[in-house]
Scaffold this motif. Structure first.
Motif, PDB file in Angstrom:
ATOM      1  N   ILE A 122      46.865  -4.904 -17.721  1.00  0.00           N
ATOM      2  CA  ILE A 122      47.767  -5.551 -18.678  1.00  0.00           C
ATOM      3  C   ILE A 122      48.866  -6.301 -17.930  1.00  0.00           C
ATOM      4  O   ILE A 122      49.149  -7.467 -18.218  1.00  0.00           O
ATOM      5  CB  ILE A 122      48.369  -4.510 -19.653  1.00  0.00           C
ATOM      6  CG1 ILE A 122      47.273  -3.955 -20.564  1.00  0.00           C
ATOM      7  CG2 ILE A 122      49.517  -5.104 -20.458  1.00  0.00           C
ATOM      8  CD1 ILE A 122      47.682  -2.709 -21.342  1.00  0.00           C
ATOM      9  N   ASP A 123      49.488  -5.632 -16.956  1.00  0.00           N
ATOM     10  CA  ASP A 123      50.556  -6.280 -16.196  1.00  0.00           C
ATOM     11  C   ASP A 123      50.045  -7.494 -15.426  1.00  0.00           C
ATOM     12  O   ASP A 123      50.762  -8.492 -15.286  1.00  0.00           O
ATOM     13  CB  ASP A 123      51.222  -5.275 -15.249  1.00  0.00           C
ATOM     14  CG  ASP A 123      52.165  -4.320 -15.982  1.00  0.00           C
ATOM     15  OD1 ASP A 123      52.352  -4.471 -17.211  1.00  0.00           O
ATOM     16  OD2 ASP A 123      52.716  -3.427 -15.311  1.00  0.00           O
ATOM     17  N   ALA A 124      48.815  -7.439 -14.940  1.00  0.00           N
ATOM     18  CA  ALA A 124      48.233  -8.596 -14.254  1.00  0.00           C
ATOM     19  C   ALA A 124      48.087  -9.774 -15.218  1.00  0.00           C
ATOM     20  O   ALA A 124      48.362 -10.933 -14.854  1.00  0.00           O
ATOM     21  CB  ALA A 124      46.888  -8.232 -13.638  1.00  0.00           C
ATOM     22  N   LYS A 125      47.660  -9.505 -16.450  1.00  0.00           N
ATOM     23  CA  LYS A 125      47.539 -10.568 -17.465  1.00  0.00           C
ATOM     24  C   LYS A 125      48.911 -11.150 -17.792  1.00  0.00           C
ATOM     25  O   LYS A 125      49.056 -12.361 -17.945  1.00  0.00           O
ATOM     26  CB  LYS A 125      46.896 -10.025 -18.746  1.00  0.00           C
ATOM     27  CG  LYS A 125      45.489  -9.508 -18.571  1.00  0.00           C
ATOM     28  CD  LYS A 125      44.513 -10.617 -18.352  1.00  0.00           C
ATOM     29  CE  LYS A 125      43.102 -10.074 -18.289  1.00  0.00           C
ATOM     30  NZ  LYS A 125      42.132 -11.115 -17.965  1.00  0.00           N
ATOM     31  N   ILE A 126      49.903 -10.269 -17.912  1.00  0.00           N
ATOM     32  CA  ILE A 126      51.264 -10.727 -18.207  1.00  0.00           C
ATOM     33  C   ILE A 126      51.797 -11.567 -17.046  1.00  0.00           C
ATOM     34  O   ILE A 126      52.374 -12.637 -17.253  1.00  0.00           O
ATOM     35  CB  ILE A 126      52.189  -9.533 -18.499  1.00  0.00           C
ATOM     36  CG1 ILE A 126      51.755  -8.822 -19.787  1.00  0.00           C
ATOM     37  CG2 ILE A 126      53.641  -9.989 -18.602  1.00  0.00           C
ATOM     38  CD1 ILE A 126      52.424  -7.484 -20.020  1.00  0.00           C
ATOM     39  N   GLN A 127      51.599 -11.094 -15.824  1.00  0.00           N
ATOM     40  CA  GLN A 127      52.094 -11.821 -14.659  1.00  0.00           C
ATOM     41  C   GLN A 127      51.443 -13.196 -14.547  1.00  0.00           C
ATOM     42  O   GLN A 127      52.101 -14.183 -14.244  1.00  0.00           O
ATOM     43  CB  GLN A 127      51.857 -11.020 -13.384  1.00  0.00           C
ATOM     44  CG  GLN A 127      52.580 -11.579 -12.184  1.00  0.00           C
ATOM     45  CD  GLN A 127      54.086 -11.610 -12.396  1.00  0.00           C
ATOM     46  OE1 GLN A 127      54.723 -10.580 -12.521  1.00  0.00           O
ATOM     47  NE2 GLN A 127      54.670 -12.799 -12.452  1.00  0.00           N
ATOM     48  N   GLU A 128      50.156 -13.248 -14.825  1.00  0.00           N
ATOM     49  CA  GLU A 128      49.444 -14.531 -14.795  1.00  0.00           C
ATOM     50  C   GLU A 128      50.019 -15.507 -15.819  1.00  0.00           C
ATOM     51  O   GLU A 128      50.076 -16.713 -15.584  1.00  0.00           O
ATOM     52  CB  GLU A 128      47.960 -14.285 -15.079  1.00  0.00           C
ATOM     53  CG  GLU A 128      47.095 -15.516 -15.046  1.00  0.00           C
ATOM     54  CD  GLU A 128      45.643 -15.221 -15.415  1.00  0.00           C
ATOM     55  OE1 GLU A 128      44.967 -16.162 -15.851  1.00  0.00           O
ATOM     56  OE2 GLU A 128      45.203 -14.064 -15.287  1.00  0.00           O
ATOM     57  N   ALA A 129      50.474 -14.978 -16.949  1.00  0.00           N
ATOM     58  CA  ALA A 129      51.011 -15.813 -18.025  1.00  0.00           C
ATOM     59  C   ALA A 129      52.472 -16.179 -17.811  1.00  0.00           C
ATOM     60  O   ALA A 129      52.969 -17.128 -18.415  1.00  0.00           O
ATOM     61  CB  ALA A 129      50.853 -15.093 -19.363  1.00  0.00           C
TER      62      ALA A 129
ATOM     63  N   VAL B  54      56.944  -9.176 -13.805  1.00  0.00           N
ATOM     64  CA  VAL B  54      56.860  -8.175 -14.868  1.00  0.00           C
ATOM     65  C   VAL B  54      57.948  -7.123 -14.704  1.00  0.00           C
ATOM     66  O   VAL B  54      58.609  -6.754 -15.675  1.00  0.00           O
ATOM     67  CB  VAL B  54      55.452  -7.522 -14.901  1.00  0.00           C
ATOM     68  CG1 VAL B  54      55.405  -6.372 -15.887  1.00  0.00           C
ATOM     69  CG2 VAL B  54      54.401  -8.565 -15.239  1.00  0.00           C
ATOM     70  N   ASP B  55      58.160  -6.656 -13.493  1.00  0.00           N
ATOM     71  CA  ASP B  55      59.146  -5.592 -13.288  1.00  0.00           C
ATOM     72  C   ASP B  55      60.593  -6.060 -13.453  1.00  0.00           C
ATOM     73  O   ASP B  55      61.503  -5.248 -13.542  1.00  0.00           O
ATOM     74  CB  ASP B  55      58.953  -4.903 -11.939  1.00  0.00           C
ATOM     75  CG  ASP B  55      59.125  -5.831 -10.753  1.00  0.00           C
ATOM     76  OD1 ASP B  55      59.111  -7.062 -10.931  1.00  0.00           O
ATOM     77  OD2 ASP B  55      59.262  -5.308  -9.628  1.00  0.00           O
ATOM     78  N   ARG B  56      60.807  -7.359 -13.546  1.00  0.00           N
ATOM     79  CA  ARG B  56      62.154  -7.898 -13.766  1.00  0.00           C
ATOM     80  C   ARG B  56      62.440  -8.204 -15.229  1.00  0.00           C
ATOM     81  O   ARG B  56      63.562  -8.539 -15.596  1.00  0.00           O
ATOM     82  CB  ARG B  56      62.347  -9.184 -12.943  1.00  0.00           C
ATOM     83  CG  ARG B  56      62.207  -9.055 -11.459  1.00  0.00           C
ATOM     84  CD  ARG B  56      63.438  -8.530 -10.773  1.00  0.00           C
ATOM     85  NE  ARG B  56      64.656  -9.059 -11.318  1.00  0.00           N
ATOM     86  CZ  ARG B  56      65.556  -9.744 -10.640  1.00  0.00           C
ATOM     87  NH1 ARG B  56      65.369  -9.997  -9.383  1.00  0.00           N
ATOM     88  NH2 ARG B  56      66.656 -10.175 -11.224  1.00  0.00           N
TER      89      ARG B  56
ATOM     90  N   SER C 178      63.088  -4.121 -20.226  1.00  0.00           N
ATOM     91  CA  SER C 178      62.086  -3.085 -20.509  1.00  0.00           C
ATOM     92  C   SER C 178      61.578  -3.137 -21.945  1.00  0.00           C
ATOM     93  O   SER C 178      60.388  -2.915 -22.185  1.00  0.00           O
ATOM     94  CB  SER C 178      62.624  -1.695 -20.174  1.00  0.00           C
ATOM     95  OG  SER C 178      63.766  -1.401 -20.939  1.00  0.00           O
ATOM     96  N   VAL C 179      62.443  -3.444 -22.888  1.00  0.00           N
ATOM     97  CA  VAL C 179      62.005  -3.542 -24.285  1.00  0.00           C
ATOM     98  C   VAL C 179      61.007  -4.685 -24.427  1.00  0.00           C
ATOM     99  O   VAL C 179      59.919  -4.517 -24.987  1.00  0.00           O
ATOM    100  CB  VAL C 179      63.208  -3.724 -25.235  1.00  0.00           C
ATOM    101  CG1 VAL C 179      62.750  -4.045 -26.651  1.00  0.00           C
ATOM    102  CG2 VAL C 179      64.079  -2.472 -25.234  1.00  0.00           C
ATOM    103  N   ASP C 180      61.357  -5.855 -23.904  1.00  0.00           N
ATOM    104  CA  ASP C 180      60.469  -7.015 -23.975  1.00  0.00           C
ATOM    105  C   ASP C 180      59.142  -6.725 -23.280  1.00  0.00           C
ATOM    106  O   ASP C 180      58.069  -7.010 -23.817  1.00  0.00           O
ATOM    107  CB  ASP C 180      61.114  -8.239 -23.323  1.00  0.00           C
ATOM    108  CG  ASP C 180      62.422  -8.648 -23.970  1.00  0.00           C
ATOM    109  OD1 ASP C 180      62.761  -8.127 -25.050  1.00  0.00           O
ATOM    110  OD2 ASP C 180      63.115  -9.506 -23.385  1.00  0.00           O
ATOM    111  N   ARG C 181      59.219  -6.182 -22.072  1.00  0.00           N
ATOM    112  CA  ARG C 181      58.015  -5.895 -21.286  1.00  0.00           C
ATOM    113  C   ARG C 181      57.077  -4.964 -22.045  1.00  0.00           C
ATOM    114  O   ARG C 181      55.869  -5.198 -22.096  1.00  0.00           O
ATOM    115  CB  ARG C 181      58.427  -5.280 -19.945  1.00  0.00           C
ATOM    116  CG  ARG C 181      57.269  -4.899 -19.060  1.00  0.00           C
ATOM    117  CD  ARG C 181      57.735  -4.345 -17.713  1.00  0.00           C
ATOM    118  NE  ARG C 181      58.571  -3.162 -17.862  1.00  0.00           N
ATOM    119  CZ  ARG C 181      59.809  -3.056 -17.384  1.00  0.00           C
ATOM    120  NH1 ARG C 181      60.381  -4.052 -16.731  1.00  0.00           N
ATOM    121  NH2 ARG C 181      60.485  -1.935 -17.555  1.00  0.00           N
ATOM    122  N   ASN C 182      57.618  -3.940 -22.665  1.00  0.00           N
ATOM    123  CA  ASN C 182      56.757  -2.989 -23.358  1.00  0.00           C
ATOM    124  C   ASN C 182      56.222  -3.523 -24.683  1.00  0.00           C
ATOM    125  O   ASN C 182      55.093  -3.202 -25.063  1.00  0.00           O
ATOM    126  CB  ASN C 182      57.468  -1.646 -23.512  1.00  0.00           C
ATOM    127  CG  ASN C 182      57.545  -0.942 -22.180  1.00  0.00           C
ATOM    128  OD1 ASN C 182      56.539  -0.743 -21.517  1.00  0.00           O
ATOM    129  ND2 ASN C 182      58.747  -0.581 -21.765  1.00  0.00           N
TER     130      ASN C 182
END
Length: 112
Positions: free
Chosen positions: A36-43, A49-51, A54-58
């Motif tokens: 999931i984080d890889a898909k988010i990072q690609e987008a 992602v880690d920056r 936390s609410v938005d990321r989750n």
């Protein structure tokens, strides 16, 4: 975490189906977090992602999981709209736009 553990987090009584869906989503996000984080990072061109807040990321993780990694895949536009509404309620003023942009890009990337 069990369904009964999840139920005690809230002061309200929820239908068992709602608790089960919540439990299933939490487990699916945990099981697929790296993907999931890889898909988010690609987008995300400008945010790691880690920056992200936390609410938005989750919120984004849940939407991506619903779209790509659950047994009952949710229609992308529905998952995105739900994520936007949750961001409006629990995020900052800019959260809804941010969530919309990232989830939309994940969907576009998957269609390529």
């Amino acid at each position: 975490m069990s369904l009964s553990d999840l139920a005690t987090v809230f002061d309200k009584n929820f239908e068992e189906a709602v608790l089960k869906y919540t439990y299933d989503i939490v487990r699916a996000v945990q099981a697929n977090k790296e993907k999931i984080d890889a898909k988010i990072q690609e987008a995300s061109r400008h945010w790691k992602v880690d920056r992200m807040a936390s609410v938005d990321r989750n919120i984004i993780r849940i939407a991506v999981c619903e779209i790509l990694f659950t047994s009952e895949l949710i229609e992308p536009k529905i998952a995105m709209n739900e994520a936007i509404e949750i961001a409006k309620q629990y995020g900052t003023q800019e959260a809804a736009s941010f969530v919309n942009g990232i989830v939309d890009q994940v969907i576009r990337n998957e269609r390529r």
